[in-house]
Enzyme design. Structure first.
Site, PDB file in Angstrom:
ATOM      1  N   GLU A 257       0.885  -1.167   0.000  1.00 34.15           N
ATOM      2  CA  GLU A 257       0.000   0.000   0.000  1.00 34.15           C
ATOM      3  C   GLU A 257       0.921   1.214   0.000  1.00 34.15           C
ATOM      4  O   GLU A 257       1.638   1.440   0.978  1.00 34.15           O
ATOM      5  CB  GLU A 257      -0.855   0.042   1.277  1.00 34.15           C
ATOM      6  CG  GLU A 257      -1.647  -1.222   1.559  1.00 34.15           C
ATOM      7  CD  GLU A 257      -2.850  -1.405   0.667  1.00 34.15           C
ATOM      8  OE1 GLU A 257      -3.248  -0.433   0.009  1.00 34.15           O
ATOM      9  OE2 GLU A 257      -3.365  -2.527   0.616  1.00 34.15           O
ATOM     10  N   CYS A 296      -4.027   7.645   4.029  1.00 34.43           N
ATOM     11  CA  CYS A 296      -3.684   7.287   2.656  1.00 34.43           C
ATOM     12  C   CYS A 296      -4.882   7.425   1.737  1.00 34.43           C
ATOM     13  O   CYS A 296      -4.727   7.514   0.526  1.00 34.43           O
ATOM     14  CB  CYS A 296      -3.144   5.870   2.622  1.00 34.43           C
ATOM     15  SG  CYS A 296      -4.153   4.739   3.582  1.00 34.43           S
TER      16      CYS A 296
HETATM   17  P1  NAP Z   1       8.598   4.996   4.564  1.00 36.76           P
HETATM   18  O1  NAP Z   1       9.823   5.784   4.795  1.00 36.76           O
HETATM   19  O2  NAP Z   1       8.483   4.193   3.344  1.00 36.76           O
HETATM   20  O3  NAP Z   1       8.409   4.097   5.873  1.00 36.76           O
HETATM   21  C1  NAP Z   1       7.400   3.145   6.000  1.00 36.76           C
HETATM   22  C2  NAP Z   1       7.932   1.982   6.805  1.00 36.76           C
HETATM   23  O4  NAP Z   1       9.032   1.369   6.129  1.00 36.76           O
HETATM   24  C3  NAP Z   1       8.472   2.377   8.174  1.00 36.76           C
HETATM   25  O5  NAP Z   1       8.175   1.360   9.092  1.00 36.76           O
HETATM   26  C4  NAP Z   1       9.962   2.460   7.933  1.00 36.76           C
HETATM   27  O6  NAP Z   1      10.726   2.309   9.102  1.00 36.76           O
HETATM   28  C5  NAP Z   1      10.170   1.300   6.993  1.00 36.76           C
HETATM   29  N1  NAP Z   1      11.363   1.373   6.173  1.00 36.76           N
HETATM   30  C6  NAP Z   1      12.010   2.486   5.734  1.00 36.76           C
HETATM   31  N2  NAP Z   1      13.054   2.116   4.956  1.00 36.76           N
HETATM   32  C7  NAP Z   1      13.065   0.764   4.912  1.00 36.76           C
HETATM   33  C8  NAP Z   1      13.912  -0.204   4.295  1.00 36.76           C
HETATM   34  N3  NAP Z   1      14.954   0.154   3.553  1.00 36.76           N
HETATM   35  N4  NAP Z   1      13.642  -1.519   4.470  1.00 36.76           N
HETATM   36  C9  NAP Z   1      12.589  -1.908   5.211  1.00 36.76           C
HETATM   37  N5  NAP Z   1      11.766  -1.030   5.834  1.00 36.76           N
HETATM   38  C10 NAP Z   1      11.985   0.286   5.676  1.00 36.76           C
HETATM   39  O7  NAP Z   1       7.346   5.878   4.564  1.00 36.76           O
HETATM   40  P2  NAP Z   1       7.031   7.134   5.439  1.00 36.76           P
HETATM   41  O8  NAP Z   1       7.693   8.293   4.826  1.00 36.76           O
HETATM   42  O9  NAP Z   1       7.178   6.848   6.865  1.00 36.76           O
HETATM   43  O10 NAP Z   1       5.501   7.105   5.115  1.00 36.76           O
HETATM   44  C11 NAP Z   1       4.843   8.150   4.548  1.00 36.76           C
HETATM   45  C12 NAP Z   1       4.272   7.812   3.215  1.00 36.76           C
HETATM   46  O11 NAP Z   1       3.644   6.541   3.166  1.00 36.76           O
HETATM   47  C13 NAP Z   1       3.198   8.795   2.962  1.00 36.76           C
HETATM   48  O12 NAP Z   1       3.760   9.909   2.320  1.00 36.76           O
HETATM   49  C14 NAP Z   1       2.207   8.049   2.140  1.00 36.76           C
HETATM   50  O13 NAP Z   1       2.415   8.344   0.802  1.00 36.76           O
HETATM   51  C15 NAP Z   1       2.496   6.602   2.363  1.00 36.76           C
HETATM   52  N6  NAP Z   1       1.404   5.918   3.062  1.00 36.76           N
HETATM   53  C16 NAP Z   1       0.591   5.101   2.349  1.00 36.76           C
HETATM   54  C17 NAP Z   1      -0.441   4.445   2.959  1.00 36.76           C
HETATM   55  C18 NAP Z   1      -1.353   3.503   2.206  1.00 36.76           C
HETATM   56  O14 NAP Z   1      -2.077   2.692   2.787  1.00 36.76           O
HETATM   57  N7  NAP Z   1      -1.368   3.562   0.898  1.00 36.76           N
HETATM   58  C19 NAP Z   1      -0.642   4.600   4.320  1.00 36.76           C
HETATM   59  C20 NAP Z   1       0.207   5.448   5.019  1.00 36.76           C
HETATM   60  C21 NAP Z   1       1.248   6.067   4.386  1.00 36.76           C
HETATM   61  P3  NAP Z   1      11.253   3.620   9.901  1.00 36.76           P
HETATM   62  O15 NAP Z   1      10.050   4.364  10.332  1.00 36.76           O
HETATM   63  O16 NAP Z   1      12.012   3.034  11.021  1.00 36.76           O
HETATM   64  O17 NAP Z   1      12.084   4.363   8.909  1.00 36.76           O
END
Ligand code: NAP
Length: 522
Positions: A257, A296
């Site tokens: 997602e 989201c």
């Molecule tokens: P993100 O950086 O992708 O982080 C999401 C998750 O992935 C966190 O638990 C993060 O851990 C982990 N993560 C980061 N780098 C990783 C890697 N290399 N390997 C494995 N796991 C990793 O996203 P974000 O910036 O926190 O989230 C915001 C974005 O997510 C929003 O801008 C939105 O677009 C999207 N979102 C989408 C939905 C949906 O259902 N479609 C829902 C919510 C958010 P850490 O926190 O420890 O870095």
């Protein structure tokens, strides 16, 4: 501050880690908790879950696992006040918005407990009827679904520390699949507390639920072919995960997602001041501001007939002006903060980007914040507008994860649908109209690029569940940019945690296999 969020792996809390990351109150800036760095013992912990956890869970029937989920819901309902306090401090949310996460999560878990009771004392699910494959009708093929042999790793986003866990863990645990949750670091405290409560109550067997807080380092390396991975977060991280050898070479099943440029569409039949018009504006404002737009499913693009552009802008701005933003501890606050200063910066950068092709129709930042200063992560709502939609680009590509939406004027229904498709796959589109034929036509046209299409006519004005609300009975996920995933949708969610196998043999053997099976009917 000593609140170190330890990992729980191999049925044990792993103490003694050095604090590496700090979690903050996004309004006051106070440090609340810490997490460690890279987790030791991941491979052993994952093996423990796959063996001990899976064995114990899969020895139970669906009804027994459902009972376990009900007990977890009951336990956590008794601790709601503590969860609300954590949510307020760590996510900066007002009570109603904390409820979306906390009560929404418990509701979804309870929903899967109910579905599981209906599956009864089965260990196997049958998928459809047996196909007859021989002239004498004895040799047949029966599709069955059995729980996968691996574990489910959830890597979650910061915006739903409760719901994001339970909407995935409900179907997984009901299926008999052990769960490892890695919450987003910024808001991991609530997830951690809930998991710790369920573990302390001894509701689940050892290995059924594990948690890794802080660094994600090594998580994917610990996966093996029969595991599944469910990710919610940014498209960039999603792309990294998809290319990891566990996924790319060992076929670890993955559900994603990611970003979504959802649309809400005001039908071309709607007159200003009509019931459908008011519903559209009310819901747009609600969806922009619930959880400060950090959902989201929030409508990033509001599509309205060109001739209604000004009327909608005026009505929406009028309602947004009434939203008081600030510290959720102040009873007058209607919208709290974003989850972190990093998200604050990301929203400001996104606004600068979108403003290069749009004008500002409403900017709430002139209003003073309630009991919060400019160092907090509070952001006022902003409504942008684009009259020349055909020239626009960024609004269909860049998701600003905050209380921001853009009004886009369209010529006719075909144009509106074409604009919605420019999001290249979204979680949800909503359509507001008084004309059932228009609603049906739009639903048909939008369904292929949207995981959910939400139709609002005045007859369901008071009862519809909301564009942004994800209900467990309905599919959550979307094609293309939205990640290509599917979650929830009632029993459909169990599909991800089961392996479908065609069992071919004598009808006598098949009858023996399926005598205590339940049908997988969705
Ligand atoms: P993100 O950086 O992708 O982080 C999401 C998750 O992935 C966190 O638990 C993060 O851990 C982990 N993560 C980061 N780098 C990783 C890697 N290399 N390997 C494995 N796991 C990793 O996203 P974000 O910036 O926190 O989230 C915001 C974005 O997510 C929003 O801008 C939105 O677009 C999207 N979102 C989408 C939905 C949906 O259902 N479609 C829902 C919510 C958010 P850490 O926190 O420890 O870095």
């Amino acid at each position: 501050m000593t609140n170190l969020l330890n990992n729980y792996l191999s049925g044990q809390w792993q103490t003694g880690a050095t604090a590496v990351h700090t979690l903050f109150d996004p309004v006051t800036g106070e440090a609340l908790a810490t997490t460690g760095g890279a987790a030791p013992g991941l491979k052993e912990g994952f093996t423990f879950a796959r063996t001990e956890g899976a064995r114990a869970l899969q020895a139970m029937t669906y009804a027994q696992r459902a009972t376990m989920l009900s007990e977890a819901v009951k336990l956590m309902q008794g601790k709601r006040d503590e969860y609300y306090a954590i949510s307020l401090a760590n996510s900066g949310t007002i009570k109603a918005d904390s409820g979306v996460d906390i009560d929404g999560g418990l509701f979804t878990l309870g929903y899967y407990a109910q579905l599981g009771m209906a599956l009864g004392e089965a260990h196997v699910l049958t998928d459809g009827a047996a196909a007859i494959m021989s002239k004498d009708q004895l040799f047949q093929s029966q599709h069955v679904m059995v729980p996968i042999k691996g574990l489910a790793l959830f890597i979650n986003a910061f915006n739903f520390p409760s719901w994001g866990l339970w909407e995935k863990a409900g179907p997984a645990l009901l299926s008999g699949v052990p769960v490892v949750i890695k919450p987003a670091t910024a808001t991991a405290w609530l997830t951690h507390r809930m998991v710790a409560d369920v573990i302390a109550a001894g509701i689940l067997p050892a290995g059924a639920l594990s948690i890794v807080c802080g660094s994600s380092h090594g998580l994917l390396d610990a996966l093996t072919p029969f595991d599944v991975l469910s990710f919610t977060g940014s498209a960039d991280t999603a792309a990294l995960l998809r290319s990891h050898p566990a996924v790319a070479r060992e076929s670890v099943r993955i559900n994603i997602e990611a970003d979504s440029l959802n649309s809400t569409i005001l039908g071309e039949d709607v007159a200003p001041g009509s019931a459908a018009f008011d519903l559209f504006v009310d819901n747009l404002v609600r969806d922009m501001t619930i959880k400060s737009g950090q959902r989201c499913t929030a409508p990033r693009r509001a599509l309205v007939p060109k001739q209604l552009f000004h009327a909608v802008a005026e009505a929406t701005a009028g309602k947004l002006a009434a939203i008081r933003v600030g510290n959720p501890r102040n009873a007058e606050t209607m919208m709290g903060s974003l989850v972190s200063r990093a998200q604050y910066d990301s929203v400001q950068e996104g606004l600068v980007k979108l403003k290069t092709e749009s004008s500002v129709l409403f900017d709430g930042s002139a209003q003073p914040l309630l009991d919060a200063d400019s160092k907090s992560a509070c952001v006022a709502p902003t409504l942008l507008g684009i009259r020349d939609v055909d020239q626009s680009k960024l609004v269909h590509e860049h998701e600003v994860f905050g209380p921001v939406s853009s009004l886009l004027g369209y010529r006719d229904t075909a144009h509106a649908i074409e604009i919605a498709h420019r999001g290249l796959g979204s979680l949800v589109a909503s359509v507001y109209s008084e004309d059932p034929a228009l609603l049906a036509h739009a639903a048909h046209e939008l369904a292929a690029s949207h995981g959910r299409v939400h139709l609002v006519s005045p007859d369901v004005g008071k009862t519809h569940t909301g564009h942004g609300n994800v209900m467990p009975a309905s599919n959550h996920g979307g094609p293309g940019r939205a990640g290509g995933g599917e979650e929830l949708g009632g029993l459909r969610a169990l599909n991800f945690y089961h392996r479908r196998s065609a069992i071919q043999g004598s009808s006598v053997a098949l009858a023996e296999l399926t005598k205590s099976a339940s049908p997988y009917t969705v």
